[in-house]
Design a protein around this motif. Structure first.
Motif, mmCIF file in Angstrom:
data_model
loop_
_atom_site.group_PDB
_atom_site.id
_atom_site.type_symbol
_atom_site.label_atom_id
_atom_site.label_comp_id
_atom_site.label_asym_id
_atom_site.label_seq_id
_atom_site.Cartn_x
_atom_site.Cartn_y
_atom_site.Cartn_z
ATOM 1 N N ASP A 36 0.901 -1.538 0.018
ATOM 2 C CA ASP A 36 0.081 -0.024 0.170
ATOM 3 C C ASP A 36 1.072 1.460 -0.346
ATOM 4 N N ASP A 37 2.047 1.322 0.696
ATOM 5 C CA ASP A 37 3.077 2.442 0.496
ATOM 6 C C ASP A 37 3.512 2.084 -0.642
ATOM 7 N N LEU A 53 4.650 1.718 -7.779
ATOM 8 C CA LEU A 53 3.906 0.257 -8.549
ATOM 9 C C LEU A 53 4.429 -0.291 -10.056
ATOM 10 N N ASP A 54 5.167 0.921 -10.256
ATOM 11 C CA ASP A 54 5.337 0.477 -11.782
ATOM 12 C C ASP A 54 7.414 0.033 -11.193
ATOM 13 N N GLU A 55 7.492 0.568 -9.587
ATOM 14 C CA GLU A 55 9.197 -0.426 -9.852
ATOM 15 C C GLU A 55 9.059 -1.578 -10.173
ATOM 16 N N LEU A 56 7.826 -2.678 -9.610
ATOM 17 C CA LEU A 56 7.912 -3.513 -9.540
ATOM 18 C C LEU A 56 7.141 -4.004 -11.122
ATOM 19 N N LEU A 96 -3.372 -8.080 -3.847
ATOM 20 C CA LEU A 96 -2.238 -7.655 -4.054
ATOM 21 C C LEU A 96 -2.010 -7.158 -6.083
ATOM 22 N N THR A 97 -3.321 -6.722 -6.006
ATOM 23 C CA THR A 97 -3.515 -6.220 -7.573
ATOM 24 C C THR A 97 -4.207 -4.500 -7.787
ATOM 25 N N ASN A 98 -3.366 -3.315 -8.631
ATOM 26 C CA ASN A 98 -3.449 -2.246 -8.859
ATOM 27 C C ASN A 98 -4.220 -2.177 -10.017
ATOM 28 N N LYS A 99 -5.452 -1.703 -10.649
ATOM 29 C CA LYS A 99 -5.665 -1.538 -12.097
ATOM 30 C C LYS A 99 -5.226 -1.900 -12.694
ATOM 31 N N ILE A 122 -13.819 -17.033 5.573
ATOM 32 C CA ILE A 122 -12.648 -16.101 4.540
ATOM 33 C C ILE A 122 -13.682 -14.407 4.411
ATOM 34 N N PRO A 123 -15.493 -14.956 4.692
ATOM 35 C CA PRO A 123 -16.119 -13.200 4.093
ATOM 36 C C PRO A 123 -16.014 -12.120 4.902
ATOM 37 N N THR A 124 -15.568 -12.646 6.350
ATOM 38 C CA THR A 124 -15.020 -11.392 7.189
ATOM 39 C C THR A 124 -13.622 -11.053 6.915
ATOM 40 N N PHE A 125 -12.480 -11.556 6.359
ATOM 41 C CA PHE A 125 -11.392 -11.153 6.084
ATOM 42 C C PHE A 125 -11.400 -9.359 5.509
ATOM 43 N N ARG A 126 -10.152 -8.786 5.753
ATOM 44 C CA ARG A 126 -10.474 -6.959 5.585
ATOM 45 C C ARG A 126 -9.110 -6.879 5.844
ATOM 46 N N THR A 127 -8.318 -5.995 4.281
ATOM 47 C CA THR A 127 -6.462 -5.713 5.199
ATOM 48 C C THR A 127 -7.100 -4.676 5.362
ATOM 49 N N PHE A 128 -5.811 -4.342 5.575
ATOM 50 C CA PHE A 128 -5.772 -2.600 6.511
ATOM 51 C C PHE A 128 -6.332 -1.186 5.260
ATOM 52 N N GLY A 129 -6.101 -2.154 4.379
ATOM 53 C CA GLY A 129 -6.733 -0.883 2.921
ATOM 54 C C GLY A 129 -8.166 -0.574 3.458
ATOM 55 N N ALA A 130 -9.158 -1.367 3.653
ATOM 56 C CA ALA A 130 -10.757 -0.833 4.031
ATOM 57 C C ALA A 130 -10.632 -0.182 5.003
#
Length: 471
Positions: free
Chosen positions: A154-155, A162-165, A182-185, A417-425
């Motif tokens: 996220d940082d 993310l283009d660096e990866l 871990l997917t963006n766009k 699994i339906p209860t899982f949330r990342t820090f992004g939430a």
């Protein structure tokens, strides 16, 4: 000497692994050159305080990796190999994964399978999660591939890094919710490796002793503290404990409060004072429920697990990953359950992925290494030899004869699994969460009114918005 003071099997194993790592590093850095003979097995046995037999077993690992060869009745000699023909991969790895994912064992297996690629291991801590530190290492050609948790991902995203990866093709056998995180766009920027939700872990013997019913998915936090009071034994053990200040622990209460921290189109917080107050109160009420159980008994996450496995605590908030770091000091049964909840039944998802430096000169070899780490054979080793959950679904859900103690409800994670949330939430960066914690703890400690705390946090978040926006 008391039994509890004797070196454990894990201690001997750690010494042996330390010896193998040291010799491997000395060969790769040229301390020992090809054709050189290593010190005697007796010398290694004395230096690392292991038996001669153990030394021979450790050296066999290096033979299998084709780093040394045994010369009968003479000794152990560094094998011939051309450094010009050997690719060296610089791998930055969270040191916690040495136990959570038996990373050194996996690297040794990789060396056997790919003798032309050598892994140069760089142990790291949470500092590897920040874009600035990682970018500097990548620019210095010090990282080809590295482990990355969600906060680190996220940082990178927030800093347009993310283009660096390198971008990965999604693996259809990895749990889809991990790939999505871990997917963006539409681009997968780190390959999921291992994961864990926050869970409750409990001592079954203590529950039987006090005739307390075991926890289930219907427990709210007030129920947990009621039962924890029954499990507490004065001057002997606590009913419940966790390391509250941890950024991998306390944010779950914000998540469960159901109060969103929404951002506007410019990415700034749209702060609702009433909602912010409600969120603060939800956390404070939880802390007050725990008033019989000291919050600051520990200095880090692992201290709670240490107390649990010493049978000083009956229940802890932990992760599958964290359970790998301690051994039971004596035999007792323990199991796991879903985390209790406040308003919403949610739990934090902790996720470790594998990222490749897009500017690495050895990207092809880096991809081979990542593919190896997420292969079925390798992921199955993690499943069978640790308490961690591998990202590859067929490996994670393997069943068969177990080689280590495993909670009977190990596969519980599949049902929640339906209860899982990342820090992004939470719509907050890790820096913003840290700032929130530093300011909110005055109110949570009873040193500030709701109105004052809300007003100050609004000002701080707004100031942070201005800094991020460059205003």
């Amino acid at each position: 000497m008391e039994d509890s003071e004797k070196p454990s099997r894990r201690t001997f194993q750690a010494r042996l692994e330390g010896m193998v790592d040291a010799i491997r590093n000395e060969i790769m850095t040229g301390v020992f050159r090809e054709g050189d003979f290593l010190p005697s097995e007796k010398a290694y046995a004395k230096q690392y305080r292991v038996s001669n037999k153990s030394v021979r077993q450790g050296l066999e690992v290096l033979v299998a990796e084709r780093l040394i060869e045994k010369i009968p009745r003479v000794g152990n000699k560094v094998a011939r190999f051309s450094r010009d023909d050997t690719v060296v991969l610089k791998f930055g790895c969270h040191s916690s994964l040495y136990q959570e994912a038996i990373m050194k064992t996996l690297i040794a297996e990789f060396h056997k399978a790919y003798p032309g690629i050598r892994i140069e291991l760089t142990p790291t801590t949470s500092t590897l999660n920040t874009y600035g530190r990682v970018k500097a290492m990548m620019d210095d050609d010090a990282l080809d591939v590295f482990t990355m948790n969600y906060n680190g991902y996220d940082d990178f995203r927030l800093n347009d890094g993310l283009d660096e990866l390198e971008t990965f093709e999604p693996n259809p056998h990895i749990y889809p919710f991990l790939t999505e995180a871990l997917t963006n766009k539409g681009r997968l920027k780190a390959q999921p490796f291992v994961f864990s939700p926050l869970i409750l872990c409990y001592n079954k013997d203590h529950f039987r002793e006090k005739e307390v019913l075991e926890p289930d998915s219907g427990w709210r936090w007030n129920v947990l503290f009621e039962q924890a009071s029954k499990l507490t034994v004065e001057n002997e053990r606590l009913g419940f404990y966790f390391h509250f200040p941890s950024s991998n622990r306390w944010p779950v209460f914000l998540l469960q409060s159901g109060i969103p921290f929404e951002r506007d189109e410019k990415g700034s917080f749209s702060i609702n004072g009433e909602q912010l107050t409600e969120s603060l109160k939800a956390c404070r009420e939880l802390i007050y429920l725990q008033n019989r159980f000291p919050l600051f008994l520990s200095e880090k996450d692992g201290d709670a697990e240490e107390l649990f496995f010493s049978e000083k605590v009956s229940m802890i908030m932990t992760t599958y990953l964290g359970l790998n770091h301690h051994e039971r000091r004596k035999e007792f049964e323990y199991d796991i359950a879903p985390l209790p909840y406040l308003n919403d039944s949610k739990t934090l998802l902790l996720l470790i992925g594998l990222a490749i430096n897009a500017n690495s000169k050895v990207k092809d070899s880096a991809r081979i290494f990542v593919d190896f780490l997420v292969s079925y054979r390798t992921q199955l080793m993690i499943r069978q030899k640790t308490l961690s959950i591998p990202g590859l679904k067929p490996a994670a859900e393997w069943t068969g004869k177990e080689s280590i103690y495993r909670p009977s409800r190990f596969h519980m994670y599949r049902d929640i699994i339906p209860t899982f949330r990342t820090f992004g939430a939470l719509n907050m960066s890790i820096k913003e969460l840290d700032m929130f914690y530093r300011e909110a703890k005055l109110y949570w400690s009873g040193l500030e009114t709701e109105e004052a705390a809300t007003q100050r946090l609004e000002q701080l978040l707004s100031r942070r918005n201005a800094q991020v926006s460059g205003v």
